[in-house]
Write a protein that holds these residues in place. Structure first.
Motif, short mmCIF file in Angstrom:
data_model
loop_
_atom_site.label_atom_id
_atom_site.label_comp_id
_atom_site.label_asym_id
_atom_site.label_seq_id
_atom_site.Cartn_x
_atom_site.Cartn_y
_atom_site.Cartn_z
N SER A 56 42.89 2.61 44.06
CA SER A 56 44.37 2.27 44.18
C SER A 56 44.77 1.42 43.26
CB SER A 56 44.52 1.47 45.58
OG SER A 56 45.70 1.04 45.84
N MET A 57 43.82 0.42 42.78
CA MET A 57 44.11 -0.44 41.68
C MET A 57 44.32 0.40 40.50
SD MET A 57 41.83 -3.90 42.13
CE MET A 57 40.19 -3.01 42.56
N GLY A 58 43.55 1.41 40.24
CA GLY A 58 43.54 2.44 39.02
C GLY A 58 44.99 3.14 38.98
N GLY B 253 50.29 7.69 44.24
CA GLY B 253 48.82 7.67 44.41
C GLY B 253 48.03 6.39 44.79
N ALA B 254 48.85 5.14 44.39
CA ALA B 254 48.20 3.94 44.89
C ALA B 254 48.44 3.85 46.41
CB ALA B 254 49.14 2.90 44.01
N ALA B 255 49.66 4.39 46.88
CA ALA B 255 49.83 4.07 48.32
C ALA B 255 48.91 5.00 49.09
CB ALA B 255 51.31 4.47 48.79
N LEU B 256 48.68 6.17 48.70
CA LEU B 256 47.74 6.98 49.18
C LEU B 256 46.22 6.60 49.23
CD1 LEU B 256 49.01 10.65 48.11
CD2 LEU B 256 49.46 9.65 50.31
N ALA C 205 42.07 3.88 52.41
CA ALA C 205 41.04 2.74 52.30
C ALA C 205 41.37 2.04 53.76
CB ALA C 205 41.58 1.81 51.29
N ALA C 206 42.53 2.01 54.44
CA ALA C 206 42.81 1.38 55.54
C ALA C 206 42.26 2.42 56.71
CB ALA C 206 44.09 1.27 55.87
#
Length: 81
Positions: free
Chosen positions: A40-42, A51-54, A59-60
């Motif tokens: 997500s950081m990448g 992509g970050a939100a997915l 991760a959650a």
């Protein structure tokens, strides 16, 4: 590919490798959650918001699974059903 994504891939590969050697499920899902956070950081670094939100959503899910398995293992070690 950003270095953050490479770190995430390395952590995920390590989690799978350690699972072959008897890593508890809670640790496995915790490491996968950490790998998704690096992914997500990448994606956020490359300004890919979807992509970050997915990656954060996955991760959650992995973090919730890790907590569930840790709770199950704690109950089994206390003798609960």
């Amino acid at each position: 590919m950003s270095p953050l994504n490479l770190v995430g891939i390395a952590i995920a590969a390590l989690a799978v490798l350690l699972l072959c050697f008897g890593l508890p499920d809670s640790w496995f899902f915790g490491l996968l959650s950490l790998a998704c956070l690096f992914g997500s950081m990448g994606e956020a670094y490359r300004e890919n918001k979807l992509g970050a939100a997915l990656f954060l959503a996955v991760a959650a899910l992995f973090a919730a699974s890790s907590i569930r398995f840790a709770y199950r293992d704690a109950r089994q070690s206390r003798g609960g059903s």
